[in-house]
Design an enzyme around this catalytic site. Structure first.
Site, PDB file in Angstrom:
ATOM      1  N   MET A   1      -0.161  -3.707   3.813  1.00 41.25           N
ATOM      2  CA  MET A   1      -0.824  -3.036   2.859  1.00 41.25           C
ATOM      3  C   MET A   1       0.127  -2.668   1.511  1.00 41.25           C
ATOM      4  SD  MET A   1      -2.729   0.471   3.526  1.00 41.25           S
ATOM      5  CE  MET A   1      -3.715  -0.355   4.579  1.00 41.25           C
ATOM      6  N   PRO A   2       0.189  -3.416   0.723  1.00 44.51           N
ATOM      7  CA  PRO A   2       0.873  -3.353  -0.627  1.00 44.51           C
ATOM      8  C   PRO A   2       0.549  -1.882  -1.283  1.00 44.51           C
ATOM      9  CG  PRO A   2      -0.047  -5.606  -0.564  1.00 44.51           C
ATOM     10  CD  PRO A   2      -0.683  -4.683   0.316  1.00 44.51           C
ATOM     11  N   PHE A   3       1.780  -1.339  -1.780  1.00 41.73           N
ATOM     12  CA  PHE A   3       1.514   0.047  -2.479  1.00 41.73           C
ATOM     13  C   PHE A   3       2.142  -0.345  -3.817  1.00 41.73           C
ATOM     14  CE2 PHE A   3       0.590   1.679   1.629  1.00 41.73           C
ATOM     15  CZ  PHE A   3      -0.483   2.701   1.363  1.00 41.73           C
TER      16      PHE A   3
END
EC number: 5.3.2.-
Length: 61
Positions: free
Chosen positions: A1-3
């Site tokens: 889950m990229p932030f």
């Protein structure tokens, strides 16, 4: 889950920030092979007078 966090001096329009978030999401999805629904983009508007590289206040250019 990229932030993805983007810090900008305030002053961009909401449309500019919307476009930036959309395009960053596209690039991260393509390169990281992450589904767009898992990508979170945070855009922080920094007021002038809150950025001090090397201990000196940075003014907007």
């Amino acid at each position: 889950m990229p932030f993805v966090t983007i810090d900008l001096f305030e002053g961009r329009s909401q449309e500019q920030k919307n476009q930036l978030a959309r395009e960053v999401t596209e690039v991260v999805s393509r390169i990281a092979k992450a589904p767009k629904e898992n990508i979170h983009v945070f855009i922080n508007d920094m007021p002038e007078g809150t950025y001090y590289p090397q201990g000196e206040m940075k003014q907007k250019s």
